[in-house]
Design a protein around this motif. Structure first.
Motif, PDB file in Angstrom:
ATOM      1  N   LEU A  57     108.052 -14.409  49.413  1.00  0.00           N
ATOM      2  CA  LEU A  57     109.155 -14.085  50.315  1.00  0.00           C
ATOM      3  C   LEU A  57     108.909 -12.756  51.017  1.00  0.00           C
ATOM      4  O   LEU A  57     109.217 -12.608  52.209  1.00  0.00           O
ATOM      5  N   ARG A  58     108.359 -11.803  50.304  1.00  0.00           N
ATOM      6  CA  ARG A  58     108.021 -10.511  50.911  1.00  0.00           C
ATOM      7  C   ARG A  58     107.066 -10.701  52.078  1.00  0.00           C
ATOM      8  O   ARG A  58     107.271 -10.167  53.171  1.00  0.00           O
ATOM      9  N   GLU A  59     106.017 -11.478  51.860  1.00  0.00           N
ATOM     10  CA  GLU A  59     105.030 -11.681  52.918  1.00  0.00           C
ATOM     11  C   GLU A  59     105.612 -12.450  54.094  1.00  0.00           C
ATOM     12  O   GLU A  59     105.276 -12.170  55.245  1.00  0.00           O
ATOM     13  N   LEU A  60     106.493 -13.389  53.828  1.00  0.00           N
ATOM     14  CA  LEU A  60     107.170 -14.080  54.937  1.00  0.00           C
ATOM     15  C   LEU A  60     107.988 -13.090  55.760  1.00  0.00           C
ATOM     16  O   LEU A  60     107.965 -13.130  57.000  1.00  0.00           O
ATOM     17  N   ALA A  61     108.704 -12.196  55.095  1.00  0.00           N
ATOM     18  CA  ALA A  61     109.513 -11.200  55.812  1.00  0.00           C
ATOM     19  C   ALA A  61     108.629 -10.295  56.665  1.00  0.00           C
ATOM     20  O   ALA A  61     108.949 -10.015  57.832  1.00  0.00           O
ATOM     21  N   ILE A  62     107.520  -9.835  56.105  1.00  0.00           N
ATOM     22  CA  ILE A  62     106.614  -8.946  56.852  1.00  0.00           C
ATOM     23  C   ILE A  62     106.013  -9.688  58.037  1.00  0.00           C
ATOM     24  O   ILE A  62     105.934  -9.144  59.153  1.00  0.00           O
ATOM     25  N   LEU A  63     105.600 -10.914  57.820  1.00  0.00           N
ATOM     26  CA  LEU A  63     105.055 -11.696  58.934  1.00  0.00           C
ATOM     27  C   LEU A  63     106.101 -11.919  60.021  1.00  0.00           C
ATOM     28  O   LEU A  63     105.778 -11.902  61.212  1.00  0.00           O
ATOM     29  N   GLN A  64     107.351 -12.131  59.621  1.00  0.00           N
ATOM     30  CA  GLN A  64     108.404 -12.308  60.621  1.00  0.00           C
ATOM     31  C   GLN A  64     108.544 -11.053  61.474  1.00  0.00           C
ATOM     32  O   GLN A  64     108.698 -11.140  62.690  1.00  0.00           O
ATOM     33  N   VAL A  65     108.464  -9.879  60.857  1.00  0.00           N
ATOM     34  CA  VAL A  65     108.501  -8.626  61.624  1.00  0.00           C
ATOM     35  C   VAL A  65     107.329  -8.591  62.599  1.00  0.00           C
ATOM     36  O   VAL A  65     107.497  -8.283  63.788  1.00  0.00           O
ATOM     37  N   GLY A  66     106.139  -8.919  62.128  1.00  0.00           N
ATOM     38  CA  GLY A  66     104.960  -8.927  62.998  1.00  0.00           C
ATOM     39  C   GLY A  66     105.084  -9.919  64.140  1.00  0.00           C
ATOM     40  O   GLY A  66     104.679  -9.644  65.271  1.00  0.00           O
ATOM     41  N   TRP A  67     105.671 -11.087  63.867  1.00  0.00           N
ATOM     42  CA  TRP A  67     105.841 -12.124  64.896  1.00  0.00           C
ATOM     43  C   TRP A  67     106.830 -11.674  65.969  1.00  0.00           C
ATOM     44  O   TRP A  67     106.553 -11.741  67.163  1.00  0.00           O
ATOM     45  N   VAL A  68     107.998 -11.220  65.537  1.00  0.00           N
ATOM     46  CA  VAL A  68     109.040 -10.839  66.492  1.00  0.00           C
ATOM     47  C   VAL A  68     108.592  -9.665  67.361  1.00  0.00           C
ATOM     48  O   VAL A  68     108.861  -9.631  68.560  1.00  0.00           O
ATOM     49  N   TYR A  73      98.157  -6.448  64.931  1.00  0.00           N
ATOM     50  CA  TYR A  73      97.618  -5.830  63.721  1.00  0.00           C
ATOM     51  C   TYR A  73      98.414  -6.282  62.496  1.00  0.00           C
ATOM     52  O   TYR A  73      97.844  -6.773  61.515  1.00  0.00           O
ATOM     53  N   GLU A  74      99.729  -6.124  62.548  1.00  0.00           N
ATOM     54  CA  GLU A  74     100.559  -6.487  61.394  1.00  0.00           C
ATOM     55  C   GLU A  74     100.453  -7.971  61.099  1.00  0.00           C
ATOM     56  O   GLU A  74     100.317  -8.379  59.948  1.00  0.00           O
ATOM     57  N   TRP A  75     100.527  -8.775  62.135  1.00  0.00           N
ATOM     58  CA  TRP A  75     100.456 -10.222  61.981  1.00  0.00           C
ATOM     59  C   TRP A  75      99.132 -10.626  61.339  1.00  0.00           C
ATOM     60  O   TRP A  75      99.119 -11.348  60.336  1.00  0.00           O
ATOM     61  N   SER A  76      98.022 -10.178  61.892  1.00  0.00           N
ATOM     62  CA  SER A  76      96.710 -10.608  61.387  1.00  0.00           C
ATOM     63  C   SER A  76      96.489 -10.152  59.949  1.00  0.00           C
ATOM     64  O   SER A  76      96.026 -10.930  59.105  1.00  0.00           O
ATOM     65  N   SER A 171      87.184  -8.157  61.331  1.00  0.00           N
ATOM     66  CA  SER A 171      87.314  -9.020  60.151  1.00  0.00           C
ATOM     67  C   SER A 171      88.667  -9.727  60.095  1.00  0.00           C
ATOM     68  O   SER A 171      88.813 -10.730  59.390  1.00  0.00           O
ATOM     69  N   TYR A 172      89.667  -9.231  60.817  1.00  0.00           N
ATOM     70  CA  TYR A 172      90.991  -9.861  60.833  1.00  0.00           C
ATOM     71  C   TYR A 172      91.210 -10.725  62.074  1.00  0.00           C
ATOM     72  O   TYR A 172      92.215 -11.436  62.154  1.00  0.00           O
ATOM     73  N   GLN A 173      90.306 -10.677  63.023  1.00  0.00           N
ATOM     74  CA  GLN A 173      90.451 -11.468  64.245  1.00  0.00           C
ATOM     75  C   GLN A 173      90.562 -12.969  63.978  1.00  0.00           C
ATOM     76  O   GLN A 173      91.342 -13.651  64.649  1.00  0.00           O
ATOM     77  N   PRO A 174      89.839 -13.517  62.993  1.00  0.00           N
ATOM     78  CA  PRO A 174      90.001 -14.956  62.729  1.00  0.00           C
ATOM     79  C   PRO A 174      91.444 -15.361  62.413  1.00  0.00           C
ATOM     80  O   PRO A 174      91.861 -16.474  62.733  1.00  0.00           O
ATOM     81  N   CYS A 175      92.208 -14.466  61.810  1.00  0.00           N
ATOM     82  CA  CYS A 175      93.622 -14.775  61.529  1.00  0.00           C
ATOM     83  C   CYS A 175      94.413 -14.907  62.821  1.00  0.00           C
ATOM     84  O   CYS A 175      95.296 -15.755  62.933  1.00  0.00           O
ATOM     85  N   LEU A 176      94.096 -14.068  63.800  1.00  0.00           N
ATOM     86  CA  LEU A 176      94.757 -14.172  65.112  1.00  0.00           C
ATOM     87  C   LEU A 176      94.305 -15.412  65.862  1.00  0.00           C
ATOM     88  O   LEU A 176      95.078 -16.020  66.599  1.00  0.00           O
ATOM     89  N   ASP A 177      93.035 -15.767  65.689  1.00  0.00           N
ATOM     90  CA  ASP A 177      92.529 -16.968  66.350  1.00  0.00           C
ATOM     91  C   ASP A 177      93.174 -18.223  65.776  1.00  0.00           C
ATOM     92  O   ASP A 177      93.523 -19.145  66.510  1.00  0.00           O
ATOM     93  N   GLU A 178      93.354 -18.234  64.459  1.00  0.00           N
ATOM     94  CA  GLU A 178      93.941 -19.401  63.801  1.00  0.00           C
ATOM     95  C   GLU A 178      95.449 -19.501  64.032  1.00  0.00           C
ATOM     96  O   GLU A 178      95.983 -20.594  64.207  1.00  0.00           O
ATOM     97  N   PHE A 179      96.118 -18.349  64.029  1.00  0.00           N
ATOM     98  CA  PHE A 179      97.572 -18.292  64.215  1.00  0.00           C
ATOM     99  C   PHE A 179      97.892 -17.282  65.317  1.00  0.00           C
ATOM    100  O   PHE A 179      98.325 -16.169  65.037  1.00  0.00           O
ATOM    101  N   PRO A 180      97.650 -17.650  66.583  1.00  0.00           N
ATOM    102  CA  PRO A 180      97.873 -16.680  67.657  1.00  0.00           C
ATOM    103  C   PRO A 180      99.355 -16.359  67.859  1.00  0.00           C
ATOM    104  O   PRO A 180     100.223 -17.213  67.658  1.00  0.00           O
ATOM    105  N   LEU A 181      99.592 -15.127  68.220  1.00  0.00           N
ATOM    106  CA  LEU A 181     100.947 -14.720  68.605  1.00  0.00           C
ATOM    107  C   LEU A 181     101.246 -15.268  69.991  1.00  0.00           C
ATOM    108  O   LEU A 181     100.361 -15.332  70.841  1.00  0.00           O
ATOM    109  N   PRO A 182     102.483 -15.642  70.254  1.00  0.00           N
ATOM    110  CA  PRO A 182     102.814 -16.130  71.601  1.00  0.00           C
ATOM    111  C   PRO A 182     102.780 -14.985  72.606  1.00  0.00           C
ATOM    112  O   PRO A 182     103.046 -13.842  72.255  1.00  0.00           O
ATOM    113  N   VAL A 183     102.438 -15.324  73.830  1.00  0.00           N
ATOM    114  CA  VAL A 183     102.422 -14.292  74.863  1.00  0.00           C
ATOM    115  C   VAL A 183     103.581 -14.435  75.837  1.00  0.00           C
ATOM    116  O   VAL A 183     104.141 -13.444  76.271  1.00  0.00           O
ATOM    117  N   ASP A 184     103.949 -15.637  76.160  1.00  0.00           N
ATOM    118  CA  ASP A 184     105.012 -15.828  77.147  1.00  0.00           C
ATOM    119  C   ASP A 184     106.370 -16.093  76.514  1.00  0.00           C
ATOM    120  O   ASP A 184     107.399 -15.832  77.118  1.00  0.00           O
TER     121      ASP A 184
END
Length: 190
Positions: A57-68, A73-76, A171-184
């Protein structure tokens, strides 16, 4: 380009070198102020290793902050860290669904945690009574308190990352490639 220089352990006096035991860019920039880095790492260590909130649950919360906040950096980093703490690809993908106002396959406790994080990112006094009550229905007082502190802490982290323009390591770029953040797409406001 980063606004603060990235330091390596060799650049630091011996008493500060341990601050870069994980030489990621966040710490390499932050170590320009060793005292602040020590204080930061104290809370970060407690959050990761001693929090009452369930690690998933902690990691879900942190990822939600990174997504919003659209913090690459935080997301990856927390896609990778979250996997170490039990997040599945479905869990990570559910953040996008929930952020758009949809209903994912996550259990109610996880959905409530994500909603808390989304609302707290929106501003200092934006956590609704209904969202707080939904989280409180699934978390004990210690876990609920930790959730609020964790989300507030990571709101600060993403602000520092953005202001200092901290770059994502290769080393963290693959995480962004697999789960990209939305741009629009703009996040759903609750």
């Amino acid at each position: 380009m980063n606004r603060l220089p990235y330091r390596d352990a060799a650049d630091l006096p011996p008493e500060d070198q341990a601050l870069l035991v994980r030489p990621v860019n966040l710490y390499r920039a932050m170590v320009n102020s060793p005292g602040m880095t020590r204080a930061f790492l104290g809370l970060a260590h407690h959050i990761r290793h001693h929090s009452a909130l369930d690690a998933r649950l902690r990691e879900l919360a942190i990822l939600q902050v990174g997504w919003v906040t659209r913090s690459p950096y935080e997301w990856s980093h927390h896609v990778a860290i979250g996997r170490d703490f039990g997040l599945t690809d479905e869990d990570i993908g559910a953040i996008a669904v929930e952020s758009r106002g949809g209903t994912s396959g996550l259990e109610p406790a996880a959905r409530a945690v994500l909603r808390v994080a989304r609302e707290m990112v929106a501003g200092a006094d934006t956590l609704s009574d209904a969202t707080f009550a939904a989280a409180a229905a699934h978390l004990d007082q210690a876990s609920l308190t930790d959730l609020l502190v964790i989300v507030a802490f990571y709101c600060g982290v993403v602000r520092f990352l953005g202001a200092a323009r901290i770059g994502v390591e290769d080393s963290y770029q693959p995480c962004l490639d697999e789960f990209p953040l939305p741009v629009d797409e703009q996040p759903e406001k609750n």
